[in-house]
Motif scaffolding. Structure first.
Motif, PDB file in Angstrom:
ATOM      1  N   LYS A 129       0.813  -1.219   0.000  1.00 49.45           N
ATOM      2  CA  LYS A 129       0.000   0.000   0.000  1.00 49.45           C
ATOM      3  C   LYS A 129       0.844   1.267   0.000  1.00 49.45           C
ATOM      4  O   LYS A 129       0.449   2.292  -0.566  1.00 49.45           O
ATOM      5  N   LYS A 130       1.992   1.208   0.640  1.00 50.96           N
ATOM      6  CA  LYS A 130       2.848   2.387   0.708  1.00 50.96           C
ATOM      7  C   LYS A 130       3.362   2.786  -0.669  1.00 50.96           C
ATOM      8  O   LYS A 130       3.579   3.971  -0.950  1.00 50.96           O
ATOM      9  N   ALA A 131       3.552   1.789  -1.541  1.00 51.91           N
ATOM     10  CA  ALA A 131       4.135   2.048  -2.856  1.00 51.91           C
ATOM     11  C   ALA A 131       3.096   2.468  -3.897  1.00 51.91           C
ATOM     12  O   ALA A 131       3.454   2.935  -4.976  1.00 51.91           O
ATOM     13  N   VAL A 132       1.822   2.290  -3.595  1.00 49.13           N
ATOM     14  CA  VAL A 132       0.772   2.679  -4.536  1.00 49.13           C
ATOM     15  C   VAL A 132       0.632   4.198  -4.519  1.00 49.13           C
ATOM     16  O   VAL A 132       0.599   4.822  -3.460  1.00 49.13           O
ATOM     17  N   GLU A 133       0.532   4.816  -5.696  1.00 49.26           N
ATOM     18  CA  GLU A 133       0.539   6.264  -5.803  1.00 49.26           C
ATOM     19  C   GLU A 133      -0.801   6.799  -6.315  1.00 49.26           C
ATOM     20  O   GLU A 133      -1.476   6.155  -7.134  1.00 49.26           O
ATOM     21  N   TRP A 134      -1.140   7.991  -5.857  1.00 48.97           N
ATOM     22  CA  TRP A 134      -2.388   8.621  -6.273  1.00 48.97           C
ATOM     23  C   TRP A 134      -2.432   8.860  -7.778  1.00 48.97           C
ATOM     24  O   TRP A 134      -3.502   8.793  -8.395  1.00 48.97           O
ATOM     25  N   LYS A 135      -1.284   9.141  -8.369  1.00 47.01           N
ATOM     26  CA  LYS A 135      -1.248   9.445  -9.799  1.00 47.01           C
ATOM     27  C   LYS A 135      -1.573   8.241 -10.669  1.00 47.01           C
ATOM     28  O   LYS A 135      -1.762   8.382 -11.894  1.00 47.01           O
ATOM     29  N   GLN A 136      -1.653   7.049 -10.072  1.00 45.09           N
ATOM     30  CA  GLN A 136      -2.002   5.857 -10.840  1.00 45.09           C
ATOM     31  C   GLN A 136      -3.488   5.787 -11.160  1.00 45.09           C
ATOM     32  O   GLN A 136      -3.890   5.103 -12.107  1.00 45.09           O
ATOM     33  N   ILE A 137      -4.311   6.464 -10.377  1.00 46.23           N
ATOM     34  CA  ILE A 137      -5.764   6.338 -10.530  1.00 46.23           C
ATOM     35  C   ILE A 137      -6.247   6.646 -11.947  1.00 46.23           C
ATOM     36  O   ILE A 137      -7.057   5.877 -12.501  1.00 46.23           O
ATOM     37  N   PRO A 138      -5.810   7.738 -12.604  1.00 43.45           N
ATOM     38  CA  PRO A 138      -6.296   7.984 -13.975  1.00 43.45           C
ATOM     39  C   PRO A 138      -5.980   6.840 -14.934  1.00 43.45           C
ATOM     40  O   PRO A 138      -6.788   6.554 -15.835  1.00 43.45           O
ATOM     41  N   TYR A 139      -4.848   6.178 -14.741  1.00 43.67           N
ATOM     42  CA  TYR A 139      -4.492   5.062 -15.612  1.00 43.67           C
ATOM     43  C   TYR A 139      -5.409   3.859 -15.377  1.00 43.67           C
ATOM     44  O   TYR A 139      -5.673   3.083 -16.301  1.00 43.67           O
ATOM     45  N   TRP A 140      -5.880   3.720 -14.155  1.00 47.64           N
ATOM     46  CA  TRP A 140      -6.787   2.604 -13.854  1.00 47.64           C
ATOM     47  C   TRP A 140      -8.122   2.764 -14.561  1.00 47.64           C
ATOM     48  O   TRP A 140      -8.849   1.787 -14.750  1.00 47.64           O
ATOM     49  N   LEU A 141      -8.447   3.976 -14.977  1.00 46.10           N
ATOM     50  CA  LEU A 141      -9.715   4.222 -15.661  1.00 46.10           C
ATOM     51  C   LEU A 141      -9.683   3.827 -17.133  1.00 46.10           C
ATOM     52  O   LEU A 141     -10.726   3.790 -17.793  1.00 46.10           O
ATOM     53  N   ILE A 142      -8.502   3.508 -17.643  1.00 44.17           N
ATOM     54  CA  ILE A 142      -8.386   3.154 -19.059  1.00 44.17           C
ATOM     55  C   ILE A 142      -9.181   1.884 -19.367  1.00 44.17           C
ATOM     56  O   ILE A 142      -9.896   1.810 -20.377  1.00 44.17           O
ATOM     57  N   TYR A 143      -9.058   0.887 -18.510  1.00 42.35           N
ATOM     58  CA  TYR A 143      -9.764  -0.385 -18.732  1.00 42.35           C
ATOM     59  C   TYR A 143     -11.279  -0.196 -18.812  1.00 42.35           C
ATOM     60  O   TYR A 143     -11.908  -0.619 -19.805  1.00 42.35           O
ATOM     61  N   PRO A 144     -11.928   0.423 -17.820  1.00 44.95           N
ATOM     62  CA  PRO A 144     -13.378   0.615 -17.955  1.00 44.95           C
ATOM     63  C   PRO A 144     -13.766   1.532 -19.107  1.00 44.95           C
ATOM     64  O   PRO A 144     -14.822   1.356 -19.720  1.00 44.95           O
ATOM     65  N   LEU A 145     -12.901   2.511 -19.441  1.00 41.58           N
ATOM     66  CA  LEU A 145     -13.195   3.397 -20.567  1.00 41.58           C
ATOM     67  C   LEU A 145     -13.176   2.617 -21.881  1.00 41.58           C
ATOM     68  O   LEU A 145     -14.090   2.750 -22.707  1.00 41.58           O
ATOM     69  N   VAL A 146     -12.141   1.799 -22.073  1.00 45.80           N
ATOM     70  CA  VAL A 146     -12.057   0.984 -23.294  1.00 45.80           C
ATOM     71  C   VAL A 146     -13.249   0.025 -23.370  1.00 45.80           C
ATOM     72  O   VAL A 146     -13.844  -0.158 -24.433  1.00 45.80           O
ATOM     73  N   TYR A 147     -13.595  -0.561 -22.229  1.00 49.32           N
ATOM     74  CA  TYR A 147     -14.742  -1.468 -22.199  1.00 49.32           C
ATOM     75  C   TYR A 147     -16.020  -0.724 -22.595  1.00 49.32           C
ATOM     76  O   TYR A 147     -16.824  -1.233 -23.388  1.00 49.32           O
ATOM     77  N   PHE A 148     -16.207   0.446 -22.053  1.00 46.79           N
ATOM     78  CA  PHE A 148     -17.407   1.233 -22.325  1.00 46.79           C
ATOM     79  C   PHE A 148     -17.507   1.572 -23.810  1.00 46.79           C
ATOM     80  O   PHE A 148     -18.572   1.414 -24.426  1.00 46.79           O
ATOM     81  N   VAL A 149     -16.413   2.029 -24.387  1.00 45.34           N
ATOM     82  CA  VAL A 149     -16.407   2.388 -25.804  1.00 45.34           C
ATOM     83  C   VAL A 149     -16.673   1.163 -26.667  1.00 45.34           C
ATOM     84  O   VAL A 149     -17.482   1.202 -27.615  1.00 45.34           O
ATOM     85  N   TYR A 150     -15.995   0.054 -26.335  1.00 47.05           N
ATOM     86  CA  TYR A 150     -16.201  -1.181 -27.092  1.00 47.05           C
ATOM     87  C   TYR A 150     -17.656  -1.626 -27.023  1.00 47.05           C
ATOM     88  O   TYR A 150     -18.251  -2.036 -28.030  1.00 47.05           O
ATOM     89  N   THR A 151     -18.247  -1.556 -25.826  1.00 43.72           N
ATOM     90  CA  THR A 151     -19.619  -2.002 -25.633  1.00 43.72           C
ATOM     91  C   THR A 151     -20.596  -1.204 -26.485  1.00 43.72           C
ATOM     92  O   THR A 151     -21.520  -1.764 -27.080  1.00 43.72           O
ATOM     93  N   VAL A 152     -20.395   0.101 -26.548  1.00 47.29           N
ATOM     94  CA  VAL A 152     -21.277   0.954 -27.342  1.00 47.29           C
ATOM     95  C   VAL A 152     -21.120   0.645 -28.831  1.00 47.29           C
ATOM     96  O   VAL A 152     -22.108   0.503 -29.563  1.00 47.29           O
ATOM     97  N   ILE A 153     -19.874   0.517 -29.288  1.00 46.20           N
ATOM     98  CA  ILE A 153     -19.628   0.231 -30.706  1.00 46.20           C
ATOM     99  C   ILE A 153     -20.186  -1.142 -31.079  1.00 46.20           C
ATOM    100  O   ILE A 153     -20.874  -1.297 -32.091  1.00 46.20           O
ATOM    101  N   HIS A 154     -19.882  -2.135 -30.245  1.00 46.43           N
ATOM    102  CA  HIS A 154     -20.379  -3.488 -30.513  1.00 46.43           C
ATOM    103  C   HIS A 154     -21.903  -3.523 -30.474  1.00 46.43           C
ATOM    104  O   HIS A 154     -22.551  -4.213 -31.286  1.00 46.43           O
ATOM    105  N   GLY A 155     -22.497  -2.762 -29.561  1.00 43.06           N
ATOM    106  CA  GLY A 155     -23.943  -2.716 -29.471  1.00 43.06           C
ATOM    107  C   GLY A 155     -24.578  -2.091 -30.700  1.00 43.06           C
ATOM    108  O   GLY A 155     -25.640  -2.537 -31.174  1.00 43.06           O
ATOM    109  N   GLN A 156     -23.944  -1.046 -31.224  1.00 48.08           N
ATOM    110  CA  GLN A 156     -24.464  -0.397 -32.422  1.00 48.08           C
ATOM    111  C   GLN A 156     -24.416  -1.338 -33.626  1.00 48.08           C
ATOM    112  O   GLN A 156     -25.284  -1.289 -34.505  1.00 48.08           O
TER     113      GLN A 156
END
Length: 209
Positions: A129-156
């Motif tokens: 936990k000590k080594a985990v950094e706050w600046k990592q959080i935006p990068y963690w959003l890439i996975y759900p963002l890619v999933y969201f975009v893929y889901t919309v495109i695939h749904g269309q």
């Protein structure tokens, strides 16, 4: 202890995903390829698979050592955030509109209720936990963002949307964007909560020594 717990947790998570796949194949009217594509179109399935891979990497040393991503501080935190969102969205949004029976109900609880707890326990015990950094959080959003975009495109293209809050057959584009913003806030809120708890925990431990 870590390896033993990882082995047990990997067995549970892989079993949940595998049984859910079998249940889906037993009831689907689609071809194997289409059914499999739809199966892996669910954020729940993808995230539980990711969690199972993480636990497996902690059991098998060659998997752990071959990829820096599995042993990087923050990886477990990110996966824990994802699976906690899976659990929370299910409990508060989807449970009321989904009523599986029999073995489907059992695996449903594993995927949405038990496995998030397993991830949280593993995070509490073993994340650096000590080594985990706050600046990592935006990068963690890439996975759900890619999933969201893929889901919309695939749904269309296919007309298939795995969740009602992304279903453009039912909701408007404006509502879709609103739902995405809400989910993004949930992701960031849980991530911030885990980091805050982790930092406070490590600070308290340091003070004791």
């Amino acid at each position: 202890m870590k390896k033993n717990l990882a082995y047990i947790f990997a067995f549970i998570t892989w079993s949940a995903v595998t049984i859910q796949y079998w249940v889906m194949l037993e009831s689907t009217p689609f071809t194997l390829g289409t059914a499999t594509l739809r199966f892996f179109s669910y954020f729940t399935v993808l995230t539980n698979t990711l969690l199972a891979l993480y636990f497996s990497s902690q059991v098998h040393g060659h998997l752990h050592d071959s990829g820096k991503i599995w042993k990087k501080p923050g990886t477990l935190t990110a996966i824990t955030v994802y699976i906690l969102v899976v659990g929370l969205v299910y409990q508060f949004v989807l449970r009321g509109i989904w009523n599986p029976q029999g073995i489907a109900r059992f695996t449903d609880e594993l995927l949405h209720s038990l496995n998030p707890v397993l991830a949280l326990v593993f995070w509490g015990l073993f994340e650096d936990k000590k080594a985990v950094e706050w600046k990592q959080i935006p990068y963690w959003l890439i996975y759900p963002l890619v999933y969201f975009v893929y889901t919309v495109i695939h749904g269309q293209i296919s007309g298939f949307y795995p969740y009602p809050f992304v279903d453009l057959n039912v909701i408007s584009v404006a509502q879709l964007i609103t739902n995405f913003c809400i989910l993004a806030l949930v992701f960031m809120g849980i991530a911030g909560l885990l980091l805050g708890i982790g930092k406070k925990f490590t600070a308290n431990v340091k003070q004791e020594y």
